[in-house]
Motif scaffolding. Structure first.
Motif, short mmCIF file in Angstrom:
data_model
loop_
_atom_site.label_atom_id
_atom_site.label_comp_id
_atom_site.label_asym_id
_atom_site.label_seq_id
_atom_site.Cartn_x
_atom_site.Cartn_y
_atom_site.Cartn_z
N GLY A 99 0.46 5.11 -5.96
CA GLY A 99 -0.57 4.77 -7.11
C GLY A 99 -0.08 4.53 -8.37
N SER A 100 1.29 5.26 -8.42
CA SER A 100 2.07 5.13 -9.88
C SER A 100 2.47 3.98 -10.20
N SER A 101 2.32 2.83 -9.55
CA SER A 101 2.77 1.35 -9.93
C SER A 101 1.49 0.51 -9.54
N ALA A 102 1.25 -0.12 -10.68
CA ALA A 102 0.13 -1.04 -10.52
C ALA A 102 0.62 -2.32 -9.42
N ILE A 103 1.78 -2.74 -9.60
CA ILE A 103 2.22 -3.70 -8.35
C ILE A 103 2.27 -3.26 -7.29
N ALA A 104 2.88 -2.17 -6.85
CA ALA A 104 2.84 -1.51 -5.63
C ALA A 104 1.56 -1.36 -4.95
N SER A 105 0.70 -0.80 -5.73
CA SER A 105 -0.66 -0.52 -5.36
C SER A 105 -1.42 -1.79 -4.87
N ALA A 106 -1.15 -3.02 -5.76
CA ALA A 106 -1.81 -4.40 -5.57
C ALA A 106 -1.16 -4.94 -4.04
N ILE A 107 -0.03 -4.71 -3.85
CA ILE A 107 0.81 -5.23 -2.79
C ILE A 107 0.20 -4.46 -1.31
N LEU A 108 0.07 -3.10 -1.64
CA LEU A 108 -0.52 -2.05 -0.55
C LEU A 108 -1.92 -2.51 -0.40
N LYS A 109 -2.71 -2.85 -1.39
CA LYS A 109 -4.13 -3.28 -1.00
C LYS A 109 -4.05 -4.52 -0.33
N LEU A 110 -3.33 -5.27 -0.60
CA LEU A 110 -3.31 -6.79 0.09
C LEU A 110 -2.79 -6.34 1.39
N ALA A 111 -1.87 -5.58 1.76
CA ALA A 111 -1.51 -5.22 3.27
C ALA A 111 -2.47 -4.33 4.08
N LEU A 112 -3.13 -3.69 3.26
CA LEU A 112 -4.14 -2.95 4.29
C LEU A 112 -5.25 -3.64 4.29
N GLY A 113 -5.79 -4.81 3.64
CA GLY A 113 -6.73 -5.70 3.91
C GLY A 113 -6.78 -6.30 5.47
N CYS A 114 -5.36 -6.40 5.89
CA CYS A 114 -5.32 -6.92 7.15
C CYS A 114 -4.09 -6.14 8.04
N VAL A 115 -4.25 -5.00 7.55
CA VAL A 115 -3.28 -3.97 8.31
C VAL A 115 -3.13 -4.21 9.91
N THR A 116 -4.08 -4.22 10.21
CA THR A 116 -4.29 -4.38 12.20
C THR A 116 -3.54 -5.48 12.46
N ALA A 117 -3.45 -6.59 11.52
CA ALA A 117 -2.64 -7.65 11.83
C ALA A 117 -0.98 -7.84 11.34
N VAL A 118 -0.50 -6.77 10.99
CA VAL A 118 0.72 -6.49 10.28
C VAL A 118 1.53 -5.49 10.91
N THR A 119 2.86 -5.96 11.22
CA THR A 119 4.01 -5.24 11.71
C THR A 119 5.14 -5.25 10.67
N VAL A 120 5.52 -4.08 10.17
CA VAL A 120 6.49 -3.99 9.08
C VAL A 120 7.71 -3.09 9.44
N ASP A 121 8.72 -3.53 9.15
CA ASP A 121 10.13 -2.73 9.33
C ASP A 121 10.35 -2.06 8.09
N MET A 122 10.50 -0.75 8.17
CA MET A 122 11.13 -0.17 6.74
C MET A 122 12.16 0.51 7.05
N GLY A 123 13.35 0.34 6.17
CA GLY A 123 14.65 1.12 6.32
C GLY A 123 14.88 1.73 5.18
N PHE A 124 15.38 2.99 5.17
CA PHE A 124 15.68 3.79 4.08
C PHE A 124 17.07 4.30 3.93
N LEU A 125 17.57 4.23 2.75
CA LEU A 125 18.96 4.42 2.56
C LEU A 125 19.37 4.99 1.30
N VAL A 126 20.71 5.46 0.82
CA VAL A 126 21.15 5.61 -0.59
C VAL A 126 21.86 4.31 -0.87
N GLU A 127 21.51 3.69 -2.10
CA GLU A 127 22.15 2.56 -2.56
C GLU A 127 23.67 2.92 -2.92
#
Length: 301
Positions: free
Chosen positions: A222-250
């Motif tokens: 919620g600290s980013s308006a862009i991230a919140s907007a993207i998340l809101k879009l994704a959550l609107g169709c969350v049951t149709a979305v499969t996403v891979d997320m990888g975490f690392l140290v750059e």
């Protein structure tokens, strides 16, 4: 209810299908506490290819990261095996934002570790938890748990070690997510594709909690308006979305390449209603954990 032996067999079968990136066998693969942590999450472990309303562990080869010659040739290569092992996922709902979940006395992963029968091995385990805090009328948290590998200590000369024990400023400058929509509407794929790699510590407010055997990263979406907007879009169709997320140290220097994931997760067509309710006010605890707060850039690098 599955017996422990049967659970180990199931987990080994999942591992052979690519759900686990580690190469441990059924006999010594899933330490008892980690087996419990994986099986007991509020979001269930499912098949990597066909699972729904759950999570799986995508192999590192699905993620392209900075290779050894990246700064000279801008070449990315498939990541190798993760630095850590998967240790479960929680999808939580609360009446308040859930901060520092590993310090709560009711945290099931830390309790499984503390209550482990194989105390000699489990006492050496180190946990990294990533807590993605989702804004809304109700507070949600997707918490991804990763643990150090059996009989492996963290290399004190590694970039990952520096990240775990470094300052918040260093962490913010290096904490990175790479993501890909595996399945979903084209508009979600297009939108997320524009932010396929992101330094979360610069794009969002991240808060780091360092305990004696863990590091928790609370990411305030919620600290980013862009991230919140993207998340809101994704959550609107969350049951149709499969996403891979990888975490690392750059990696930002030649000697820090190639990049390596320390963990990854595939969220498979999740249902909002599958979240487990947790009271925002943690039960009284005698534990006095160490913690520190972070400050708050997405790109295609």
């Amino acid at each position: 209810m599955c017996t422990t032996k049967h659970k180990q067999k199931q987990l080994h079968q999942s591992q052979s299908n690519g759900c686990f990136s580690s190469t441990l066998t059924a006999d010594d693969s899933i330490e008892g506490w980690r087996e419990e942590a994986i099986a007991g999450g509020s979001l269930k472990h499912v098949d990597l290819q066909n699972g729904t309303n759950g999570w799986a562990s995508p192999p590192g080869e699905l993620f392209n990261l900075r290779g050894p010659n990246y700064f000279a040739k801008k070449v990315k290569i498939p990541s190798g095996e993760w630095l850590m092992n998967p240790a479960g996922v929680d999808w939580l709902r609360s009446n308040a934002k859930l901060d520092h979940v590993l310090a709560r006395p009711d945290n099931r992963v830390m309790n499984a570790l503390r209550n482990s029968k194989n105390s000699e091995k489990s006492s050496k385990a180190f946990i990294v938890a990533i807590n993605l805090q989702v804004p809304g009328r109700e507070h949600y948290s997707a918490v991804f748990y990763f643990s150090s590998k059996v009989d492996e200590s963290l290399d004190s000369n590694s970039l990952f070690y520096q990240f775990i024990n470094g300052s918040d400023a260093f962490r913010n400058s290096r904490f990175k997510i790479v993501n890909k929509i595996v399945k979903g509407p084209w508009i979600v794929k297009a939108t997320v594709g524009n932010h396929s790699a992101c330094l979360l510590g610069k794009a969002l407010n991240c808060y780091y909690h360092r305990g004696p055997n863990y590091l928790e990263i609370d990411v305030d979406i919620g600290s980013s308006a862009i991230a919140s907007a993207i998340l809101k879009l994704a959550l609107g169709c969350v049951t149709a979305v499969t996403v891979d997320m990888g975490f690392l140290v750059e990696g930002q220097k030649e000697e820090e390449l190639p990049e390596r994931l320390f963990g990854a997760v595939r969220i498979c067509q999740m249902e909002m209603s599958s979240a487990t309710f947790v009271d925002g006010v943690a039960p009284t605890s005698k534990v006095l954990p160490m913690s520190s707060g972070g400050e708050s850039e997405c790109d295609d690098n």
